[in-house]
Structures are given as structure tokens and as C-alpha cells.
Scaffold this active site. Structure first.
Site, PDB file in Angstrom:
ATOM      1  N   LEU A 114      38.887  34.986  43.154  1.00 33.46           N
ATOM      2  CA  LEU A 114      39.684  36.400  43.367  1.00 33.46           C
ATOM      3  C   LEU A 114      39.847  36.853  41.861  1.00 33.46           C
ATOM      4  O   LEU A 114      40.078  36.037  40.973  1.00 33.46           O
ATOM      5  CB  LEU A 114      40.946  35.800  43.926  1.00 33.46           C
ATOM      6  CG  LEU A 114      41.124  35.525  45.251  1.00 33.46           C
ATOM      7  CD1 LEU A 114      42.465  35.182  45.849  1.00 33.46           C
ATOM      8  CD2 LEU A 114      40.472  36.622  46.371  1.00 33.46           C
ATOM      9  N   ASP A 115      39.989  38.164  41.813  1.00 31.69           N
ATOM     10  CA  ASP A 115      40.012  38.720  40.288  1.00 31.69           C
ATOM     11  C   ASP A 115      41.376  38.373  39.980  1.00 31.69           C
ATOM     12  O   ASP A 115      42.317  37.997  40.768  1.00 31.69           O
ATOM     13  CB  ASP A 115      39.395  39.996  40.217  1.00 31.69           C
ATOM     14  CG  ASP A 115      40.477  41.093  40.921  1.00 31.69           C
ATOM     15  OD1 ASP A 115      41.829  41.042  40.746  1.00 31.69           O
ATOM     16  OD2 ASP A 115      39.970  41.822  41.732  1.00 31.69           O
ATOM     17  N   ARG A 116      41.541  38.524  38.545  1.00 32.15           N
ATOM     18  CA  ARG A 116      42.851  38.136  37.828  1.00 32.15           C
ATOM     19  C   ARG A 116      44.265  38.844  38.622  1.00 32.15           C
ATOM     20  O   ARG A 116      45.206  38.442  38.715  1.00 32.15           O
ATOM     21  CB  ARG A 116      42.706  38.509  36.494  1.00 32.15           C
ATOM     22  CG  ARG A 116      43.837  38.288  35.782  1.00 32.15           C
ATOM     23  CD  ARG A 116      43.898  38.668  34.107  1.00 32.15           C
ATOM     24  NE  ARG A 116      44.724  38.208  33.522  1.00 32.15           N
ATOM     25  CZ  ARG A 116      45.128  38.477  32.185  1.00 32.15           C
ATOM     26  NH1 ARG A 116      44.114  39.325  31.440  1.00 32.15           N
ATOM     27  NH2 ARG A 116      45.897  38.172  31.203  1.00 32.15           N
ATOM     28  N   THR A 118      44.322  40.112  41.796  1.00 30.12           N
ATOM     29  CA  THR A 118      44.232  39.831  43.153  1.00 30.12           C
ATOM     30  C   THR A 118      45.064  38.606  43.548  1.00 30.12           C
ATOM     31  O   THR A 118      44.955  37.596  42.903  1.00 30.12           O
ATOM     32  CB  THR A 118      42.971  40.028  43.710  1.00 30.12           C
ATOM     33  OG1 THR A 118      42.294  41.253  43.538  1.00 30.12           O
ATOM     34  CG2 THR A 118      43.012  39.772  45.179  1.00 30.12           C
TER      35      THR A 118
END
Length: 243
Positions: A114-116, A118
Site C-alpha cells: 500500500l502506498d505511504r 493509503t
């Protein structure tokens, strides 16, 4: 040229051995081999080489020696908060999701990313075969996201999302779209491209203000607090293995 190091009957490809012992997904293990990060009996191994842990010593840079004794399989779900990157190590020194599971004695790895910014469902395990199954596109495991946006997609934009969007790295598979509120939309996808949901919504004119993954396959968070993790139940494990 494929090399077989051991002389026993237990020769297997190194990436399969590594994945089965929890080093990471099969793809991650192949990258380690291609980068020259794996040695067998002191010799740098190549992708496709085989070994037998009964008589070979397999060493991985940053991991140490593999043990033929299979470690206990660990399966947990984390409610990932913002501000953490989904990597084992970060060259920029940013907090990683590993900081949130550091009290687990066994070595586990995040399943995908998951991106930073999210939040939400992030699985961890040392079961490389399960990781590979969950991440491989052919299995089409649903990933459900809830996004707060500056403007909701209209009927035409929803149609585009449901038919597939052309991004800079190619066409996406069709998404399932549901409007949940005045500024909230739910997208279900089964791919795992970098920042995919944000980019899909941006392509139809919707800027994401907040993004949470609420389900991965059969796994959801329930009442798990942000930043905390729990072990998967037997029922959840059975459901995962059916995917």
C-alpha cells in the site's frame, strides 16, 4: 546454464526453496538471485540454479543462511496507518510497516504494497507460496478500496472505470464501482499496480483525498484499530487457501 549444487535427491530450484521458507514471494526471490545476492556453498548462484538443503549451505545477503527445518507459518493482518511505506527496508530512512510488527519473533513480509498515504488491510506472512498465489494476476484476488474524492464520478466516468482505464503503463482490468456517499466511492480491482486506484480516479477527473483498503480477498479488518495487527483465524486461512 542451470547448476545443481547438491548430489542428493532433494534438488529444487533456489527460488522455490527460498519462497517456501518465507524469504518472500517467488518473484522477490528471483530478483535476489538475478542481483547476485544468493550464494550456495560460497558460490554466487544464478536464476534457475538448484540446491538441496540437506547437503548445501544457501546464504542470502541480508538474511543469512537458510535452515532446512521449516519455520512455523505466520499469517497476520495489519490495519496500516498513513506515513508508513510498505517495504522491509527504506533507503530514505522513512518508517516502514515492519516497525509495526517488530515484536513478532518470526520473520514475516508484507503481501504486496500500500502506498505511504493509503491505510487499511495489509497482510503479512512467511508463506511464500501463499504470497505468490495472492499476488499473481491470474488468480484475480479482489482488492476493495474506499476513497474520499473532491468530486464524485458521474455515470460516464463510472462506465470508463468499469470498462478499464488507459494509464501510462497500459489498460487496467475493469473495476467494480459503487457510490457510498456524497464524497465517497468504492472501487474493487484485482490488479496491484503502483498507486493504481489513485491514478484510475485521477484519469476520470477525481482527486483522491483519502484512501483505505477495506478488504483483500476474504480478509477485512473488523474492529482492528489503526496501527495494530491480529493473527488470521482458521476460517480466514481456509478461505485464503481456496483462492
Amino acid at each position: 546454464m542451470v547448476k545443481g549444487f547438491g548430489q542428493g535427491m532433494g534438488l529444487e530450484r533456489l527460488q522455490k526453496i527460498m519462497a517456501s521458507l518465507g524469504v518472500g514471494s517467488r518473484r522477490h526471490c528471483e530478483k535476489l538471485l538475478s542481483a547476485g545476492q544468493v550464494k550456495v556453498n560460497g558460490t554466487v548462484a544464478q536464476l534457475g540454479d538448484k540446491a538441496d538443503l540437506a547437503c548445501d549451505r544457501v546464504e542470502i545477503a541480508g538474511y543469512g543462511y537458510l535452515n532446512a527445518a521449516e519455520p512455523p507459518k505466520i499469517y497476520i493482518v495489519l490495519n496500516k496507518p498513513r506515513g508508513f511505506v510498505s517495504t522491509v527496508r527504506d533507503q530514505a530512512g522513512r518508517p516502514t510497516v515492519m516497525d509495526l510488527v517488530k515484536d513478532i519473533a518470526e520473520r514475516v513480509y508484507p503481501v504486496g504494497r500500500l502506498d505511504r498515504d493509503t491505510e487499511g488491510v495489509l497482510l503479512f506472512t512467511n508463506d511464500g507460496e501463499l504470497t505468490n498465489r495472492l499476488l499473481h494476476p491470474s488468480h484475480e484476488v479482489d482488492k476493495v478500496y474506499v476513497a474520499k474524492v473532491d468530486v464524485l464520478p458521474g455515470a460516464e466516468e463510472i462506465k470508463f472505470l468499469e470498462e478499464g482505464i488507459c494509464l501510462d503503463d497500459g489498460w487496467t482490468a475493469p473495476a467494480k464501482v459503487e457510490i457510498l456517499g456524497a464524497d465517497t466511492v468504492q472501487l474493487t480491482i484485482h490488479e496491484g499496480r503502483k498507486r493504481q486506484v489513485r491514478r484510475m480516479l485521477a484519469a476520470v477527473g477525481c482527486e483522491v483525498k483519502y484512501l483505505e483498503r477495506v478488504r483483500l480477498g476474504p480478509i477485512s479488518l473488523g474492529n482492528l484499530p489503526r496501527g495494530k495487527y491480529r493473527r488470521l483465524s482458521d476460517g480466514e486461512l481456509r478461505a485464503l487457501r481456496k483462492l
